[in-house]
Scaffold this motif. Structure first.
Motif, PDB file in Angstrom:
ATOM      1  N   GLN A  74       0.813  -1.214   0.000  1.00 39.65           N
ATOM      2  CA  GLN A  74       0.000   0.000   0.000  1.00 39.65           C
ATOM      3  C   GLN A  74       0.847   1.265   0.000  1.00 39.65           C
ATOM      4  O   GLN A  74       0.495   2.251  -0.663  1.00 39.65           O
ATOM      5  CB  GLN A  74      -0.943   0.000   1.210  1.00 39.65           C
ATOM      6  CG  GLN A  74      -2.030   1.054   1.124  1.00 39.65           C
ATOM      7  CD  GLN A  74      -3.103   0.853   2.153  1.00 39.65           C
ATOM      8  OE1 GLN A  74      -2.877   0.233   3.193  1.00 39.65           O
ATOM      9  NE2 GLN A  74      -4.301   1.369   1.901  1.00 39.65           N
ATOM     10  N   GLN A  75       1.946   1.255   0.714  1.00 37.64           N
ATOM     11  CA  GLN A  75       2.811   2.442   0.733  1.00 37.64           C
ATOM     12  C   GLN A  75       3.340   2.753  -0.663  1.00 37.64           C
ATOM     13  O   GLN A  75       3.422   3.920  -1.064  1.00 37.64           O
ATOM     14  CB  GLN A  75       3.967   2.242   1.710  1.00 37.64           C
ATOM     15  CG  GLN A  75       3.547   2.294   3.176  1.00 37.64           C
ATOM     16  CD  GLN A  75       4.740   2.230   4.111  1.00 37.64           C
ATOM     17  OE1 GLN A  75       5.838   1.800   3.714  1.00 37.64           O
ATOM     18  NE2 GLN A  75       4.556   2.634   5.346  1.00 37.64           N
ATOM     19  N   GLN A 114      -8.254   3.484  -1.317  1.00 39.37           N
ATOM     20  CA  GLN A 114      -7.040   3.326  -0.507  1.00 39.37           C
ATOM     21  C   GLN A 114      -6.541   4.665   0.020  1.00 39.37           C
ATOM     22  O   GLN A 114      -6.093   4.769   1.168  1.00 39.37           O
ATOM     23  CB  GLN A 114      -5.946   2.654  -1.336  1.00 39.37           C
ATOM     24  CG  GLN A 114      -6.210   1.197  -1.643  1.00 39.37           C
ATOM     25  CD  GLN A 114      -4.992   0.518  -2.236  1.00 39.37           C
ATOM     26  OE1 GLN A 114      -3.866   0.702  -1.748  1.00 39.37           O
ATOM     27  NE2 GLN A 114      -5.195  -0.265  -3.277  1.00 39.37           N
ATOM     28  N   ALA A 117      -8.853   5.671   2.818  1.00 35.71           N
ATOM     29  CA  ALA A 117      -8.663   4.806   3.979  1.00 35.71           C
ATOM     30  C   ALA A 117      -7.350   5.078   4.698  1.00 35.71           C
ATOM     31  O   ALA A 117      -7.201   4.753   5.882  1.00 35.71           O
ATOM     32  CB  ALA A 117      -8.729   3.340   3.553  1.00 35.71           C
ATOM     33  N   ALA A 118      -6.387   5.686   4.011  1.00 37.92           N
ATOM     34  CA  ALA A 118      -5.132   6.054   4.658  1.00 37.92           C
ATOM     35  C   ALA A 118      -5.326   7.232   5.609  1.00 37.92           C
ATOM     36  O   ALA A 118      -4.453   7.501   6.449  1.00 37.92           O
ATOM     37  CB  ALA A 118      -4.082   6.402   3.607  1.00 37.92           C
ATOM     38  N   SER A 121     -11.482   5.975   8.285  1.00 31.51           N
ATOM     39  CA  SER A 121     -12.191   4.729   8.003  1.00 31.51           C
ATOM     40  C   SER A 121     -13.171   4.942   6.845  1.00 31.51           C
ATOM     41  O   SER A 121     -13.874   5.945   6.783  1.00 31.51           O
ATOM     42  CB  SER A 121     -12.944   4.268   9.248  1.00 31.51           C
ATOM     43  OG  SER A 121     -13.723   3.127   8.968  1.00 31.51           O
ATOM     44  N   ARG A 144      -8.381  -3.634   2.586  1.00 30.22           N
ATOM     45  CA  ARG A 144      -7.113  -3.249   3.196  1.00 30.22           C
ATOM     46  C   ARG A 144      -7.364  -2.453   4.472  1.00 30.22           C
ATOM     47  O   ARG A 144      -8.485  -2.285   4.907  1.00 30.22           O
ATOM     48  CB  ARG A 144      -6.285  -2.445   2.185  1.00 30.22           C
ATOM     49  CG  ARG A 144      -5.870  -3.259   0.956  1.00 30.22           C
ATOM     50  CD  ARG A 144      -4.719  -2.629   0.217  1.00 30.22           C
ATOM     51  NE  ARG A 144      -4.228  -3.450  -0.868  1.00 30.22           N
ATOM     52  CZ  ARG A 144      -3.100  -3.214  -1.521  1.00 30.22           C
ATOM     53  NH1 ARG A 144      -2.337  -2.185  -1.198  1.00 30.22           N
ATOM     54  NH2 ARG A 144      -2.699  -4.008  -2.499  1.00 30.22           N
ATOM     55  N   HIS A 145      -6.273  -1.955   5.054  1.00 29.42           N
ATOM     56  CA  HIS A 145      -6.361  -1.234   6.319  1.00 29.42           C
ATOM     57  C   HIS A 145      -7.379  -0.100   6.254  1.00 29.42           C
ATOM     58  O   HIS A 145      -7.357   0.707   5.326  1.00 29.42           O
ATOM     59  CB  HIS A 145      -4.983  -0.666   6.682  1.00 29.42           C
ATOM     60  CG  HIS A 145      -4.999   0.238   7.875  1.00 29.42           C
ATOM     61  ND1 HIS A 145      -5.232  -0.223   9.147  1.00 29.42           N
ATOM     62  CD2 HIS A 145      -4.840   1.585   7.972  1.00 29.42           C
ATOM     63  CE1 HIS A 145      -5.203   0.800   9.989  1.00 29.42           C
ATOM     64  NE2 HIS A 145      -4.963   1.894   9.303  1.00 29.42           N
ATOM     65  N   ASN A 146      -8.281  -0.064   7.235  1.00 28.12           N
ATOM     66  CA  ASN A 146      -9.273   1.006   7.361  1.00 28.12           C
ATOM     67  C   ASN A 146     -10.335   0.971   6.268  1.00 28.12           C
ATOM     68  O   ASN A 146     -11.150   1.880   6.175  1.00 28.12           O
ATOM     69  CB  ASN A 146      -8.611   2.384   7.346  1.00 28.12           C
ATOM     70  CG  ASN A 146      -8.684   3.080   8.691  1.00 28.12           C
ATOM     71  OD1 ASN A 146      -9.175   2.513   9.661  1.00 28.12           O
ATOM     72  ND2 ASN A 146      -8.202   4.304   8.749  1.00 28.12           N
TER      73      ASN A 146
END
Length: 283
Positions: A74-75, A114, A117-118, A121, A144-146
């Protein structure tokens, strides 16, 4: 096998994937009469026929960038994206009113969730793929995250509404053709298109503001610019009037980079069980 292929492709640089995508887009355009006909009709109807050559290449790019967006770390994905006007969304989130993000099939729309979400939420409406082989790939890539996936059913709608009432953000693709009973006919570039009513209903039930978003694809694989835009239409009147207001907002957004809209998408199809748009005239 498909997951492995996507993971392998995700290791390639984005410029290489876009270059392959341009070649693939041109090949599909030449090889498929049905695809070619729909793309030409849709882009011509909207008044953007001059953008046809660029749209053919952009369509291929949209496919070959998916392994990168879905499977690369993701980064690494987010380093390719520059954000503009996020303060518009942040102000709504700070007010704890929730936010309804509307994103058409324009540019690299998959990267937007994405990016959001970074920062906060996000609950995104999700329609499971028809082919079971694609399910683990798509669900694994998007969750993915959040980032929370809400299925396109009654349970998912409840999840979206709960998120809004908790002051959180949700995301919808308003130009995705809904299923029977989930939409109304409303003009989209001068032709009736079956259009979802969910976004207007969620706005009415929650009072959450609507914010538009799109990710413009930069040339030569240089990445993306994700832009957030205020929704300027009025969601009053009948469901048909509300749907037309949303379609009008999408038209204005597409006008910013018309070559990057997925014109090959069958936006004007009649879903199973839905009476055609001209059924009343023929009766």
């Amino acid at each position: 096998m498909l997951v492995l292929l996507f993971r392998l492709l995700s290791r390639l640089p984005l410029p290489a994937l876009h270059l392959i995508g341009v070649a693939a887009g041109r090949l599909v355009y030449l090889a498929s009469p049905a695809y070619r006909k729909r793309l030409r009709e849709n882009i011509g109807r909207a008044g953007y026929a001059a953008h046809l050559p660029a749209a053919i290449g952009a369509s291929g790019k949209s496919m070959f960038e998916l392994p990168f967006v879905w499977c690369a770390p993701q980064q690494r994905v987010l380093r390719t994206a520059r954000i503009e006007n996020w303060e518009l969304a942040q102000a709504a989130l700070d007010a704890r009113r929730g936010v309804i993000f509307l994103t058409p099939h324009l540019g690299c729309f998959e990267i937007i969730a994405q990016a959001i979400a970074a920062r906060t939420s996000l609950t995104a409406l999700y329609r499971p793929p028809r082919k079971s082989a694609l399910k683990p790939l798509i669900e694994g890539a998007r969750a993915r995250h959040n980032l929370i996936l809400a299925p396109a059913n009654l349970s998912g709608v409840r999840t979206l509404l709960k998120a809004l009432k908790n002051g959180q953000a949700i995301g919808l693709l308003p130009d995705q053709v809904p299923q029977h009973g989930e939409g109304v006919w409303a003009d989209f570039f001068g032709k009736p298109a079956y259009t979802m009513t969910l976004s207007a209903k969620l706005h009415a039930m929650s009072g959450a503001p609507v914010i538009l978003s799109y990710a413009e694809r930069l040339s030569w694989g240089r990445g993306y610019v994700i832009r957030f835009v205020a929704f300027e239409e009025t969601l009053d009147g009948t469901p048909e009037q509300q749907a037309r207001a949303i379609n009008l907002a999408m038209e204005k957004l597409i006008a910013r980079c018309p070559s990057q809209y997925i014109w090959s998408y069958n936006r004007y199809k009649t879903p199973r069980g839905v009476a055609p748009a001209d059924a009343g005239e023929r009766a």
